[in-house]
Design a protein around this motif. Sequence first.
Motif, PDB file in Angstrom:
ATOM      1  N   GLY A  36       0.819  -1.206   0.000  1.00 26.93           N
ATOM      2  CA  GLY A  36       0.000   0.000   0.000  1.00 26.93           C
ATOM      3  C   GLY A  36       0.850   1.251   0.000  1.00 26.93           C
ATOM      4  N   ASP A  37       1.910   1.239   0.794  1.00 25.92           N
ATOM      5  CA  ASP A  37       2.818   2.376   0.852  1.00 25.92           C
ATOM      6  C   ASP A  37       3.531   2.552  -0.480  1.00 25.92           C
ATOM      7  OD1 ASP A  37       4.122   4.436   2.582  1.00 25.92           O
ATOM      8  OD2 ASP A  37       5.915   3.277   2.087  1.00 25.92           O
ATOM      9  N   GLY A  38       3.961   1.426  -1.076  1.00 25.21           N
ATOM     10  CA  GLY A  38       4.650   1.497  -2.356  1.00 25.21           C
ATOM     11  C   GLY A  38       3.770   2.056  -3.458  1.00 25.21           C
ATOM     12  N   LEU A  39       2.528   1.581  -3.539  1.00 29.12           N
ATOM     13  CA  LEU A  39       1.615   2.051  -4.576  1.00 29.12           C
ATOM     14  C   LEU A  39       1.178   3.495  -4.345  1.00 29.12           C
ATOM     15  CD1 LEU A  39      -0.668  -1.080  -5.163  1.00 29.12           C
ATOM     16  CD2 LEU A  39       1.181  -0.225  -6.614  1.00 29.12           C
ATOM     17  N   SER A  40       1.136   3.918  -3.096  1.00 29.35           N
ATOM     18  CA  SER A  40       0.780   5.314  -2.830  1.00 29.35           C
ATOM     19  C   SER A  40       1.861   6.258  -3.360  1.00 29.35           C
ATOM     20  CB  SER A  40       0.582   5.531  -1.330  1.00 29.35           C
ATOM     21  OG  SER A  40       1.798   5.385  -0.616  1.00 29.35           O
ATOM     22  N   HIS A  41       3.120   5.846  -3.284  1.00 27.85           N
ATOM     23  CA  HIS A  41       4.207   6.649  -3.841  1.00 27.85           C
ATOM     24  C   HIS A  41       4.145   6.661  -5.365  1.00 27.85           C
ATOM     25  CE1 HIS A  41       6.787   6.125   0.050  1.00 27.85           C
ATOM     26  NE2 HIS A  41       5.689   6.854   0.226  1.00 27.85           N
ATOM     27  N   VAL A  42       3.760   5.517  -5.935  1.00 29.32           N
ATOM     28  CA  VAL A  42       3.562   5.459  -7.383  1.00 29.32           C
ATOM     29  C   VAL A  42       2.458   6.427  -7.804  1.00 29.32           C
ATOM     30  CG1 VAL A  42       2.754   3.998  -9.278  1.00 29.32           C
ATOM     31  CG2 VAL A  42       4.402   3.094  -7.638  1.00 29.32           C
ATOM     32  N   ALA A  43       1.374   6.467  -7.035  1.00 25.86           N
ATOM     33  CA  ALA A  43       0.271   7.379  -7.335  1.00 25.86           C
ATOM     34  C   ALA A  43       0.730   8.836  -7.260  1.00 25.86           C
ATOM     35  CB  ALA A  43      -0.880   7.142  -6.357  1.00 25.86           C
ATOM     36  N   PHE A  44       1.648   9.136  -6.346  1.00 28.07           N
ATOM     37  CA  PHE A  44       2.207  10.488  -6.260  1.00 28.07           C
ATOM     38  C   PHE A  44       2.965  10.832  -7.542  1.00 28.07           C
ATOM     39  CE2 PHE A  44       5.896  13.188  -5.362  1.00 28.07           C
ATOM     40  CZ  PHE A  44       5.282  14.320  -4.857  1.00 28.07           C
ATOM     41  N   GLY A  45       3.774   9.875  -8.031  1.00 25.53           N
ATOM     42  CA  GLY A  45       4.483  10.104  -9.288  1.00 25.53           C
ATOM     43  C   GLY A  45       3.529  10.295 -10.451  1.00 25.53           C
ATOM     44  N   ALA A  46       2.436   9.508 -10.482  1.00 24.48           N
ATOM     45  CA  ALA A  46       1.439   9.643 -11.547  1.00 24.48           C
ATOM     46  C   ALA A  46       0.743  10.999 -11.479  1.00 24.48           C
ATOM     47  CB  ALA A  46       0.416   8.514 -11.436  1.00 24.48           C
ATOM     48  N   MET A  47       0.474  11.467 -10.255  1.00 22.46           N
ATOM     49  CA  MET A  47      -0.155  12.769 -10.099  1.00 22.46           C
ATOM     50  C   MET A  47       0.770  13.880 -10.590  1.00 22.46           C
ATOM     51  SD  MET A  47      -1.819  14.511  -6.687  1.00 22.46           S
ATOM     52  CE  MET A  47      -3.225  13.413  -6.715  1.00 22.46           C
ATOM     53  N   ALA A  48       2.078  13.705 -10.381  1.00 18.34           N
ATOM     54  CA  ALA A  48       3.041  14.695 -10.863  1.00 18.34           C
ATOM     55  C   ALA A  48       3.026  14.759 -12.388  1.00 18.34           C
ATOM     56  CB  ALA A  48       4.444  14.334 -10.363  1.00 18.34           C
ATOM     57  N   CYS A  69       1.493  -0.560 -12.311  1.00 22.61           N
ATOM     58  CA  CYS A  69       2.597  -0.776 -11.370  1.00 22.61           C
ATOM     59  C   CYS A  69       2.267  -1.886 -10.369  1.00 22.61           C
ATOM     60  CB  CYS A  69       2.913   0.519 -10.625  1.00 22.61           C
ATOM     61  SG  CYS A  69       3.696   1.765 -11.677  1.00 22.61           S
ATOM     62  N   ALA A  70       0.986  -2.007  -9.981  1.00 25.60           N
ATOM     63  CA  ALA A  70       0.583  -3.102  -9.084  1.00 25.60           C
ATOM     64  C   ALA A  70       0.808  -4.453  -9.762  1.00 25.60           C
ATOM     65  CB  ALA A  70      -0.884  -2.938  -8.692  1.00 25.60           C
ATOM     66  N   ILE A  71       0.491  -4.526 -11.048  1.00 24.34           N
ATOM     67  CA  ILE A  71       0.715  -5.761 -11.808  1.00 24.34           C
ATOM     68  C   ILE A  71       2.209  -6.054 -11.923  1.00 24.34           C
ATOM     69  CG2 ILE A  71       0.405  -6.858 -14.073  1.00 24.34           C
ATOM     70  CD1 ILE A  71      -2.143  -5.166 -14.382  1.00 24.34           C
ATOM     71  N   LEU A  72       3.009  -5.006 -12.168  1.00 27.81           N
ATOM     72  CA  LEU A  72       4.458  -5.191 -12.261  1.00 27.81           C
ATOM     73  C   LEU A  72       5.041  -5.662 -10.933  1.00 27.81           C
ATOM     74  CD1 LEU A  72       5.497  -2.063 -14.375  1.00 27.81           C
ATOM     75  CD2 LEU A  72       5.412  -4.451 -15.112  1.00 27.81           C
ATOM     76  N   LEU A  73       4.520  -5.114  -9.829  1.00 24.50           N
ATOM     77  CA  LEU A  73       4.980  -5.548  -8.503  1.00 24.50           C
ATOM     78  C   LEU A  73       4.667  -7.025  -8.282  1.00 24.50           C
ATOM     79  CD1 LEU A  73       4.036  -2.588  -6.114  1.00 24.50           C
ATOM     80  CD2 LEU A  73       6.318  -3.366  -6.739  1.00 24.50           C
ATOM     81  N   LEU A  74       3.499  -7.442  -8.725  1.00 26.11           N
ATOM     82  CA  LEU A  74       3.106  -8.840  -8.569  1.00 26.11           C
ATOM     83  C   LEU A  74       4.022  -9.742  -9.386  1.00 26.11           C
ATOM     84  CD1 LEU A  74       0.977 -10.789  -7.366  1.00 26.11           C
ATOM     85  CD2 LEU A  74      -0.304 -10.520  -9.483  1.00 26.11           C
ATOM     86  N   CYS A  75       4.354  -9.310 -10.597  1.00 27.65           N
ATOM     87  CA  CYS A  75       5.212 -10.128 -11.468  1.00 27.65           C
ATOM     88  C   CYS A  75       6.646 -10.180 -10.956  1.00 27.65           C
ATOM     89  CB  CYS A  75       5.190  -9.565 -12.890  1.00 27.65           C
ATOM     90  SG  CYS A  75       3.580  -9.679 -13.698  1.00 27.65           S
ATOM     91  N   THR A  76       7.201  -9.021 -10.578  1.00 25.75           N
ATOM     92  CA  THR A  76       8.588  -9.004 -10.098  1.00 25.75           C
ATOM     93  C   THR A  76       8.722  -9.649  -8.733  1.00 25.75           C
ATOM     94  OG1 THR A  76       8.246  -6.778  -9.188  1.00 25.75           O
ATOM     95  CG2 THR A  76       9.174  -6.937 -11.402  1.00 25.75           C
ATOM     96  N   ASN A 176      -4.365 -13.332  -6.474  1.00 25.97           N
ATOM     97  CA  ASN A 176      -3.333 -12.389  -6.060  1.00 25.97           C
ATOM     98  C   ASN A 176      -3.319 -11.171  -6.980  1.00 25.97           C
ATOM     99  OD1 ASN A 176      -2.252 -13.635  -3.762  1.00 25.97           O
ATOM    100  ND2 ASN A 176      -0.943 -14.963  -4.973  1.00 25.97           N
ATOM    101  N   PHE A 177      -3.533 -11.428  -8.270  1.00 28.15           N
ATOM    102  CA  PHE A 177      -3.640 -10.341  -9.248  1.00 28.15           C
ATOM    103  C   PHE A 177      -4.830  -9.444  -8.911  1.00 28.15           C
ATOM    104  CE2 PHE A 177      -5.695  -8.802 -13.130  1.00 28.15           C
ATOM    105  CZ  PHE A 177      -4.668  -8.091 -13.737  1.00 28.15           C
ATOM    106  N   LEU A 178      -5.964 -10.052  -8.568  1.00 27.96           N
ATOM    107  CA  LEU A 178      -7.157  -9.291  -8.197  1.00 27.96           C
ATOM    108  C   LEU A 178      -6.899  -8.436  -6.958  1.00 27.96           C
ATOM    109  CD1 LEU A 178     -10.212  -8.697  -8.512  1.00 27.96           C
ATOM    110  CD2 LEU A 178     -10.647 -10.698  -7.075  1.00 27.96           C
ATOM    111  N   ILE A 179      -6.238  -9.012  -5.959  1.00 27.85           N
ATOM    112  CA  ILE A 179      -5.923  -8.275  -4.734  1.00 27.85           C
ATOM    113  C   ILE A 179      -5.041  -7.071  -5.042  1.00 27.85           C
ATOM    114  CG2 ILE A 179      -4.674  -8.404  -2.543  1.00 27.85           C
ATOM    115  CD1 ILE A 179      -5.627 -11.328  -2.346  1.00 27.85           C
ATOM    116  N   ALA A 180      -4.044  -7.265  -5.915  1.00 28.48           N
ATOM    117  CA  ALA A 180      -3.136  -6.174  -6.269  1.00 28.48           C
ATOM    118  C   ALA A 180      -3.871  -5.043  -6.990  1.00 28.48           C
ATOM    119  CB  ALA A 180      -1.999  -6.700  -7.146  1.00 28.48           C
ATOM    120  N   VAL A 181      -4.749  -5.395  -7.921  1.00 31.16           N
ATOM    121  CA  VAL A 181      -5.489  -4.382  -8.679  1.00 31.16           C
ATOM    122  C   VAL A 181      -6.461  -3.625  -7.774  1.00 31.16           C
ATOM    123  CG1 VAL A 181      -7.186  -4.034 -10.512  1.00 31.16           C
ATOM    124  CG2 VAL A 181      -5.276  -5.595 -10.878  1.00 31.16           C
TER     125      VAL A 181
END
Length: 270
Positions: A36-48, A69-76, A176-181
């Motif tokens: 959640g913390d990681g994706l919130s930072h991603v959302a900040f970058g997207a907002m920028a 990015c959530a999908i990429l996190l799941l894959c990596t 797991n994909f559904l949870i990430a999305v």
Amino acid sequence: MQYPFVVYAIITGVLIALCSSLLGVTLVLKRFSYIGDGLSHVAFGAMAIASILNITNDMPLILCITIVCAILLLCTGQNVKIKGDTSIAMMSVGAMAIGYLLINVFSTSANLAGDVCSTLFGATSILTLSKSDVVLCIVLSAIVILLFTICYQKIFAVTFDETFAKAIGTKVSAYNFLIAVVTAVIIVLSMRLVGTLLITALVIFPGVSAMRVCKSFRSVTICAAIISVICAVLGLFVSILAGTPVGSTIVAADIVAFGVFSLVGYLKKR
């Protein structure tokens, strides 16, 4: 309650609190709290990015980037060379740094520090919620609640024992994909209310508080939802009356609830 912006804030706050608490229990039990913390930072970058492109309705762009990015996190996270926590940390720090860099280089705002502070810690006023924001929140929240209700048994199985769930034919990767999305959707919804740095607290605290007293997955989920909604409404009203920041006030209410439930859990053990 006679003012529309108060009604908008309460509707949005209740829906976001409900959705985040439902998924928060699963994230805590699966030890995915940091996502959640990681994706919130991603959302900040997207907002920028949306800001420098002068996109007025930035929600669709932020939502798409965060989901990708959530999908990429799941894959990596399944990569043996890059572990899940490492990929989250890399994406989190990278998105925050790039977002702040873009805002500083390309922004035309006269109050850059205020804009960044509002994004990180939530809007200082509930007047910032528009009718379109509320409608989008209602639609996405309804989808999240519906998916959680339909997939409850599968999510329960994947949360506690992925090996057993896979053995009985459950498509673990798909859930797991559904949870990430769904997590990405909740993060984007929560940004305007509590800010990118406080979203994780909204997801984690209600579930952890409920676990101090309740034992079964169902009871923890229901209790977490009740705690989250009460804290959101209480935080909103305190913010309106005292003039405090909305996000920080709601999180403070969650912290108080955690302290109360921890005390109750301790007394029950004694």
